[in-house]
Design an enzyme around this catalytic site. Sequence first.
Site, PDB file in Angstrom:
ATOM      1  N   CYS A 106     -24.043  52.834-133.124  1.00 17.61           N
ATOM      2  CA  CYS A 106     -24.984  53.623-133.926  1.00 17.61           C
ATOM      3  C   CYS A 106     -25.656  52.866-135.079  1.00 17.61           C
ATOM      4  CB  CYS A 106     -24.330  54.907-134.421  1.00 17.61           C
ATOM      5  SG  CYS A 106     -22.559  54.975-134.359  1.00 17.61           S
TER       6      CYS A 106
ATOM      7  N   ARG B 133     -12.494  48.273-129.748  1.00 15.62           N
ATOM      8  CA  ARG B 133     -11.700  49.027-130.711  1.00 15.62           C
ATOM      9  C   ARG B 133     -10.246  48.583-130.622  1.00 15.62           C
ATOM     10  NH1 ARG B 133     -14.440  55.048-129.655  1.00 15.62           N
ATOM     11  NH2 ARG B 133     -16.578  54.362-130.173  1.00 15.62           N
TER      12      ARG B 133
ATOM     13  N   GLN C 187     -20.455  51.587-123.115  1.00 17.78           N
ATOM     14  CA  GLN C 187     -20.857  52.990-123.093  1.00 17.78           C
ATOM     15  C   GLN C 187     -22.301  53.141-122.619  1.00 17.78           C
ATOM     16  OE1 GLN C 187     -19.992  53.903-127.318  1.00 17.78           O
ATOM     17  NE2 GLN C 187     -18.713  55.562-126.529  1.00 17.78           N
TER      18      GLN C 187
ATOM     19  N   ASP D 168     -24.602  54.504-124.075  1.00 23.54           N
ATOM     20  CA  ASP D 168     -24.835  55.014-125.425  1.00 23.54           C
ATOM     21  C   ASP D 168     -26.330  55.170-125.690  1.00 23.54           C
ATOM     22  OD1 ASP D 168     -23.961  55.919-127.812  1.00 23.54           O
ATOM     23  OD2 ASP D 168     -23.339  53.985-128.616  1.00 23.54           O
TER      24      ASP D 168
ATOM     25  N   HIS E 269     -29.215  56.991-128.847  1.00 18.35           N
ATOM     26  CA  HIS E 269     -29.437  57.725-130.093  1.00 18.35           C
ATOM     27  C   HIS E 269     -30.861  58.254-130.110  1.00 18.35           C
ATOM     28  CE1 HIS E 269     -25.930  55.226-130.927  1.00 18.35           C
ATOM     29  NE2 HIS E 269     -25.550  56.222-131.707  1.00 18.35           N
TER      30      HIS E 269
ATOM     31  N   LYS F 118     -19.520  67.176-133.132  1.00 20.31           N
ATOM     32  CA  LYS F 118     -19.976  66.748-131.807  1.00 20.31           C
ATOM     33  C   LYS F 118     -19.692  67.812-130.756  1.00 20.31           C
ATOM     34  CE  LYS F 118     -15.713  64.134-130.890  1.00 20.31           C
ATOM     35  NZ  LYS F 118     -15.118  62.846-130.489  1.00 20.31           N
TER      36      LYS F 118
ATOM     37  N   HIS G 123     -26.384  61.320-131.712  1.00 22.68           N
ATOM     38  CA  HIS G 123     -25.615  60.348-130.934  1.00 22.68           C
ATOM     39  C   HIS G 123     -25.288  61.005-129.603  1.00 22.68           C
ATOM     40  CE1 HIS G 123     -24.225  58.232-134.783  1.00 22.68           C
ATOM     41  NE2 HIS G 123     -24.660  59.400-135.216  1.00 22.68           N
TER      42      HIS G 123
END
Length: 639
Positions: free
Chosen positions: A341, A370, A388, A390, A392, A472, A518
């Site tokens: 992000c 992580r 991911q 991912d 935004h 979320k 997100h």
Amino acid sequence: MPVITLPDGSKREYQGAVTGFDIVNDIGPGLAKAAVGIVVDGEDKDLSYTITEDVDFKVLTVKDTAGLDIARHTLAAQVLARAVKELYPDAKLAIGPTIENGFYYDVDFVEPITPEALPAIDAKMREILKENLEVTREMWPRAKAIEYFLNKGEIYKADIIERAPEEQTEISLYRQGNNGEDVFMDLCRGPHLPTTNKAKLAFALTNVAGAYWRGDSNNKMLTRIYAVAFATEKELKEHLERVKEAEKRDHRRIGRAQNLFHLQEEAPGMVFWHPKGWAIWQAVEQYMRRRQKEEGYQEIRTPLVMDRTLWERSGHWENYKENMFTTSSENRDYAIKPMNCPCHIEVFNNGLHSYRDLPMRLAEFGSCHRNEPSGALHGLMRVRGFVQDDAHIFCREDQVVSEVERFHRFAMSVYDHFGFNDVSVKLSLRPDQRAGDDRVWDLAESGLRSALSSAGIEWEELPGEGAFYGPKVEYHIKDAIGRSWQVGTIQLDFVLPERLDAEFVDEDNTRKRPVMLHRAILGSFERFIGILIEHHAGSMPLWLAPEQVTILTITSQQTEYAEQLEKSLKALNIRTKLDIRNEKIGYKIREATIARIPYILVLGNREMEEGKVAVRTREGEDLGAMTLEEFLELLQKSL
């Protein structure tokens, strides 16, 4: 005179203090027999709990989730714990909480036990249940409780009490024994069943494993005894059958058998993808890339390592540092990104945007890392390095509802394409540790509720489960054997655009903050592929199969014809394997079937002379001989 309000709105008034037993017996003997606990003003309590003022009141049975939890907890903390102490007097007890479908107890044995010890423990537990001893709660002064457990050598119980908040001057203990006798005493907050005989659950001890005390690898490794427990034998049997089926579908076992991937100690939690496993990955990624492009996303790529200052500005350094891998170079501190992000905001910030540019949808198949505890790592399902899908979405406040609705439709179509049609939605709300003030969180939570309502979506709320920067929406899919997996999310965030100074020029020529959404649909590719492997039990749909077609020759005479067919199929991007080994055809067919290759083409002299292929499926169905064109038509219907 306490007034008791029941769930149906009816009220009962009593002349003085009254216990849960009194009220339950007053309601009716049938309910009294089934009752395992009570709920008083929203808190679960023992049946012996005394009520002195007006309250809302509910009776719990094992048909209630909370009631079943009480029964399971009594089996763990009173029955299993006592059974262990009677069989292993020198063992030291640690903790015994309930978990999904059952419970466990951590024990410090002089010599760690193996699964072979479980039948004896099980038998002792069933002896204890037949005794029908009372289980009663006592409140002891803190110092007295510590002394009691230290005198018994129960160092873990004493440690728990010593770590309790200083203002907790009294400690809850539960005594097992009739008329106050001390057959067994355990530290526990409760609630518990009133007698051991009430714990008439169908249960089974299932496994033992190692577990560090307090989850800290610097502490001693204890032995964790796992158990499952249900209200009926039928439910227990069904669960054990599901577990057996899950073991057959275990993605790690299938991954080894089909040569898809491996993990090794030199890179804990990082996946080594083999050619066939990477073929599945590429099929998933290419599908998502195409779909995201159709939905108006622009794909980007951002750095893997960034200076500490960016993570401080975003709030990750303060709220997430323990989960980040960090490094230093030339007197500067860096972190490997745990999420994408902040990087996407930096792309948005690189240039001034007008309100006409919004919504701006930026997507990245972003590699993240992580620092998960080593004990939590589990094949593809829990890793340290992952990618991911991912993205935004930067938008105006008035665009939030339409963007969430659009995302919902997109996500549901993706899950359906992968074969998941049982999807539930949950809304995770503000956690204790979070960035931003309550006003911003109120705005974000109400925004997601409005969007879900507008889209006609039913959802469940999960207090405290949101990300540190925003609430979320979670998407949970059920697999072929009924297990639920959380995959996609969409999160509404006012915090990061503020922290990282994101702006756009509005219609009135003023500068405003965009709302940041997100979103991910699959989540971690590693985990999603693991779910796919288990959902399909290794028999991937044709479009995902790493090898879609295998060509088998009966003798060497068909080699040239087989090679021509292979070349034709590969030219059409059909993942094809050629097997021209000097082996019996039955052996080759068995190998291809075990490898779960969707279509098996067998070539003999007749097929070669007629320009055809004999087609079989991995399920063993013989589809007969057909031309290559006919076979391609068949493939097209399945792709």
